[in-house]
Structures are given as C-alpha cells and as structure tokens.
Design an enzyme around this catalytic site. Sequence first.
Site, PDB file in Angstrom:
ATOM      1  N   ASP A  13     -12.443  -5.452  -0.441  1.00 38.31           N
ATOM      2  CA  ASP A  13     -13.407  -6.602  -0.705  1.00 38.31           C
ATOM      3  C   ASP A  13     -14.902  -7.207   0.029  1.00 38.31           C
ATOM      4  OD1 ASP A  13     -13.501  -7.833   2.251  1.00 38.31           O
ATOM      5  OD2 ASP A  13     -11.135  -7.152   1.479  1.00 38.31           O
TER       6      ASP A  13
ATOM      7  N   GLU B  49       1.001  -1.363   0.406  1.00 37.95           N
ATOM      8  CA  GLU B  49       0.387   0.107  -0.213  1.00 37.95           C
ATOM      9  C   GLU B  49       0.864   1.315   0.393  1.00 37.95           C
ATOM     10  OE1 GLU B  49      -3.849  -1.401   2.263  1.00 37.95           O
ATOM     11  OE2 GLU B  49      -1.805  -1.141   3.838  1.00 37.95           O
TER      12      GLU B  49
END
Length: 231
Positions: free
Chosen positions: A198, A12
């Site tokens: 998700d 990230e």
Amino acid sequence: MKIAIIVPMAIEAEYYRKNFHSGNKEMFGSTVFEHFCVKDNDIYLGLSGIGKVQAAMNLASLLSNVDIDLILMTGTAGSLAAAVHKEDLLLADSFTYHDAHNTLAGDYVEGQIPGEPAEFKLTSPARENFKQFLIEQKVPFKEGLIVTGDAFIGSDVQKDAIKQNFPEALAVEMEGAAFAQVAYHFNKPLIALRAISDNGNDDANEDFDEFAQKVGAKAAKLICAYLEKMN
C-alpha cells in the site's frame, strides 16, 4: 546451512508451506517454527507475529537455541517514497525506528535507541549474494532505508510525520528494525525483502487486505527460487 525464514503473518507464509514438504515443528518463543530440508539446507519457517516485541522475542528465542547461519525476512511494507509503488520489491540496506525519539536524552539522532547504532546496516556477503541473484534473474527491486514502528500507517498525517524525520526512507513496516537489532547482537546476516502492499496513506486500510497476500507470495517465490539455487 541453517536458514531462518520469518514472516509476520500466516497469509505471508502460505506460499512457503505449499512449496516446501511438511517437516517437524518446534516452539521457540511464542511461535511454532516448521523445520524443512531444501537442497541440504535446514530451513526454519516461523511467524514473528506483528510488531517489534513479537519480532525480537521470537527471533532471539530461535537464535538462542539454534545456530542459524542466515536469516531471511519477507513480508509487506507501506511506501513512503513517490518512486516506490504497490507491488515493488525492496531489498533493505538499513533499518531504524521511526518511533524512537531520544534526541533530548543525549547525543542521539532520530530513530536511535540509546546504546544502539543510529541505523542497523545490512552489509553481509550473504545479502550481496542475494542481490546478485535478483540482478541475474532480472528482477526489478529498489534498495534503501526502511523504518519500523508499532503502528499501522494508514493516513497522510502519519506518513508525512515520518517523512519529515526520515526523508530518505523508502517504506515503513512494523518488524524489520527489531529483526535487524537482534541479528546485529547475535552477529547473524539478515536479508530483508519487503514487497509494497500500500501507499501508507488514507487508502492503506482498504489496500492492505487486498495486496498483502499477493505481494507476500511474490517475495516468497523469489526466496524459494534462491534456496533451490544455493550450493
């Protein structure tokens, strides 16, 4: 300004490292913070690690040693709401702990740590400025409550249990409330931008690896653009 950018995982942080020129490195807590200069602002980029303890330890260590003016948190989260979908951006306006159950210990609500606020509200002028930036850039986003706990939510059973206690929560992750609690005690503004990787259900395990890097970069691009526009 001195600005901290903290993300949980190395994947990230990749976009930031590609966008910023290499700088000095310094250890705070258990993580190395890279120090860059962007538009006369000092940027401290670091990995929090995963989970509440790592997040709190590393942010508190940085704030104890550097007079940070603004904290920017990016990364991923799992959706808890039907209206929140993969790759959506969430600008948190509050955090709480979905795994703090202290109602039997006194006059507390679900998610509340004794002696702490029921929720950690993010209401700073800095957050409002960033919100206006997103609006001006015509970037779609949602804002609301995000809940935090020391578990990867990867089943409908886990998701439904959280939603029962926090029906208004938009998403779930593993660091945000810890960041917010530390920022609250150090009296520092926190901007928390999460991207949905998700749906927090039985498909989360296979979804996460595929989407985490992609949506992490999506949030990072916006942060970098905002920093370039700051006075």
